[in-house]
Scaffold this motif. Structure first.
Motif, PDB file in Angstrom:
ATOM      1  N   ARG A  68      -6.750  -4.716   2.575  1.00  0.00           N
ATOM      2  CA  ARG A  68      -7.077  -5.732   3.570  1.00  0.00           C
ATOM      3  C   ARG A  68      -5.926  -5.779   4.562  1.00  0.00           C
ATOM      4  O   ARG A  68      -4.874  -5.206   4.332  1.00  0.00           O
ATOM      5  N   THR A  69      -6.140  -6.453   5.666  1.00  0.00           N
ATOM      6  CA  THR A  69      -5.058  -6.672   6.621  1.00  0.00           C
ATOM      7  C   THR A  69      -4.713  -8.153   6.635  1.00  0.00           C
ATOM      8  O   THR A  69      -5.582  -9.005   6.430  1.00  0.00           O
ATOM      9  N   VAL A  70      -3.446  -8.446   6.832  1.00  0.00           N
ATOM     10  CA  VAL A  70      -2.973  -9.826   6.896  1.00  0.00           C
ATOM     11  C   VAL A  70      -2.167 -10.017   8.172  1.00  0.00           C
ATOM     12  O   VAL A  70      -1.463  -9.118   8.615  1.00  0.00           O
ATOM     13  N   GLU A  71      -2.314 -11.183   8.755  1.00  0.00           N
ATOM     14  CA  GLU A  71      -1.591 -11.531   9.972  1.00  0.00           C
ATOM     15  C   GLU A  71      -0.228 -12.108   9.601  1.00  0.00           C
ATOM     16  O   GLU A  71      -0.120 -12.913   8.672  1.00  0.00           O
ATOM     17  N   GLN A  72       0.798 -11.692  10.330  1.00  0.00           N
ATOM     18  CA  GLN A  72       2.155 -12.206  10.153  1.00  0.00           C
ATOM     19  C   GLN A  72       2.713 -12.517  11.540  1.00  0.00           C
ATOM     20  O   GLN A  72       3.385 -11.681  12.133  1.00  0.00           O
ATOM     21  N   GLY A  73       2.392 -13.686  12.035  1.00  0.00           N
ATOM     22  CA  GLY A  73       2.789 -14.032  13.408  1.00  0.00           C
ATOM     23  C   GLY A  73       2.049 -13.127  14.383  1.00  0.00           C
ATOM     24  O   GLY A  73       0.833 -13.045  14.357  1.00  0.00           O
ATOM     25  N   PHE A  97       2.217  -9.940  14.294  1.00  0.00           N
ATOM     26  CA  PHE A  97       2.085  -8.646  13.642  1.00  0.00           C
ATOM     27  C   PHE A  97       0.941  -8.669  12.638  1.00  0.00           C
ATOM     28  O   PHE A  97       0.498  -9.722  12.197  1.00  0.00           O
ATOM     29  N   CYS A  98       0.494  -7.496  12.253  1.00  0.00           N
ATOM     30  CA  CYS A  98      -0.559  -7.319  11.271  1.00  0.00           C
ATOM     31  C   CYS A  98      -0.089  -6.244  10.296  1.00  0.00           C
ATOM     32  O   CYS A  98       0.522  -5.258  10.703  1.00  0.00           O
ATOM     33  N   ALA A  99      -0.367  -6.428   9.021  1.00  0.00           N
ATOM     34  CA  ALA A  99       0.040  -5.439   8.025  1.00  0.00           C
ATOM     35  C   ALA A  99      -1.092  -5.219   7.035  1.00  0.00           C
ATOM     36  O   ALA A  99      -1.893  -6.106   6.775  1.00  0.00           O
ATOM     37  N   ALA A 144       2.122  -1.985   0.300  1.00  0.00           N
ATOM     38  CA  ALA A 144       2.111  -2.735   1.555  1.00  0.00           C
ATOM     39  C   ALA A 144       2.550  -1.812   2.679  1.00  0.00           C
ATOM     40  O   ALA A 144       3.554  -1.095   2.555  1.00  0.00           O
ATOM     41  N   GLY A 145       1.797  -1.805   3.747  1.00  0.00           N
ATOM     42  CA  GLY A 145       2.139  -1.006   4.909  1.00  0.00           C
ATOM     43  C   GLY A 145       3.107  -1.765   5.808  1.00  0.00           C
ATOM     44  O   GLY A 145       3.339  -2.962   5.630  1.00  0.00           O
ATOM     45  N   PRO A 146       3.670  -1.072   6.784  1.00  0.00           N
ATOM     46  CA  PRO A 146       4.584  -1.731   7.712  1.00  0.00           C
ATOM     47  C   PRO A 146       3.848  -2.695   8.644  1.00  0.00           C
ATOM     48  O   PRO A 146       2.651  -2.547   8.876  1.00  0.00           O
ATOM     49  N   ALA A 147       4.574  -3.665   9.143  1.00  0.00           N
ATOM     50  CA  ALA A 147       4.003  -4.602  10.114  1.00  0.00           C
ATOM     51  C   ALA A 147       3.774  -3.862  11.432  1.00  0.00           C
ATOM     52  O   ALA A 147       4.627  -3.086  11.872  1.00  0.00           O
ATOM     53  N   ARG A 148       2.624  -4.063  12.008  1.00  0.00           N
ATOM     54  CA  ARG A 148       2.240  -3.393  13.263  1.00  0.00           C
ATOM     55  C   ARG A 148       1.821  -4.439  14.286  1.00  0.00           C
ATOM     56  O   ARG A 148       1.271  -5.466  13.940  1.00  0.00           O
ATOM     57  N   ARG A 149       2.040  -4.148  15.536  1.00  0.00           N
ATOM     58  CA  ARG A 149       1.542  -5.033  16.588  1.00  0.00           C
ATOM     59  C   ARG A 149       0.048  -4.820  16.810  1.00  0.00           C
ATOM     60  O   ARG A 149      -0.664  -5.730  17.198  1.00  0.00           O
ATOM     61  N   ARG A 186      -3.816   0.008  14.042  1.00  0.00           N
ATOM     62  CA  ARG A 186      -2.833   0.850  13.338  1.00  0.00           C
ATOM     63  C   ARG A 186      -2.653   0.387  11.898  1.00  0.00           C
ATOM     64  O   ARG A 186      -2.505   1.201  10.991  1.00  0.00           O
ATOM     65  N   ALA A 187      -2.702  -0.918  11.649  1.00  0.00           N
ATOM     66  CA  ALA A 187      -2.621  -1.432  10.282  1.00  0.00           C
ATOM     67  C   ALA A 187      -3.849  -0.994   9.487  1.00  0.00           C
ATOM     68  O   ALA A 187      -3.735  -0.602   8.320  1.00  0.00           O
ATOM     69  N   ARG A 188      -5.027  -1.026  10.121  1.00  0.00           N
ATOM     70  CA  ARG A 188      -6.241  -0.563   9.446  1.00  0.00           C
ATOM     71  C   ARG A 188      -6.147   0.928   9.128  1.00  0.00           C
ATOM     72  O   ARG A 188      -6.594   1.373   8.069  1.00  0.00           O
ATOM     73  N   ALA A 189      -5.561   1.703  10.032  1.00  0.00           N
ATOM     74  CA  ALA A 189      -5.387   3.140   9.791  1.00  0.00           C
ATOM     75  C   ALA A 189      -4.430   3.382   8.628  1.00  0.00           C
ATOM     76  O   ALA A 189      -4.648   4.288   7.820  1.00  0.00           O
ATOM     77  N   ASP A 190      -3.378   2.564   8.521  1.00  0.00           N
ATOM     78  CA  ASP A 190      -2.453   2.670   7.379  1.00  0.00           C
ATOM     79  C   ASP A 190      -3.215   2.449   6.075  1.00  0.00           C
ATOM     80  O   ASP A 190      -3.036   3.186   5.103  1.00  0.00           O
ATOM     81  N   ALA A 191      -4.075   1.437   6.038  1.00  0.00           N
ATOM     82  CA  ALA A 191      -4.857   1.134   4.837  1.00  0.00           C
ATOM     83  C   ALA A 191      -5.814   2.277   4.518  1.00  0.00           C
ATOM     84  O   ALA A 191      -5.958   2.668   3.355  1.00  0.00           O
ATOM     85  N   ALA A 192      -6.453   2.826   5.530  1.00  0.00           N
ATOM     86  CA  ALA A 192      -7.390   3.933   5.319  1.00  0.00           C
ATOM     87  C   ALA A 192      -6.661   5.152   4.752  1.00  0.00           C
ATOM     88  O   ALA A 192      -7.171   5.821   3.843  1.00  0.00           O
TER      89      ALA A 192
END
Length: 56
Positions: free
Chosen positions: A19-24, A26-28, A36-41, A45-51
């Protein structure tokens, strides 16, 4: 914006739920296995990390 629907995959008998989570501003990506993937703007890109994680 609504949360991204989780993706699932079974790897070596272990179920992965990403899943993706919002951090301010950023999204991870996160997984039920503890990964856990890196925080992305960019959410895409966060969805691609998960895929990539569940494709392994």
């Amino acid at each position: 914006m609504p949360p991204t629907p989780p993706e699932e995959r079974s790897v070596h008998g272990e179920q992965h739920h990403t899943r993706t989570v919002e951090q301010g501003s950023f999204c991870a990506a996160r997984c039920s296995c503890g990964w856990a993937g890196p925080a992305r703007r960019a959410r895409e890109r966060a969805r691609a990390d998960a895929a990539r994680h569940i494709a392994r």
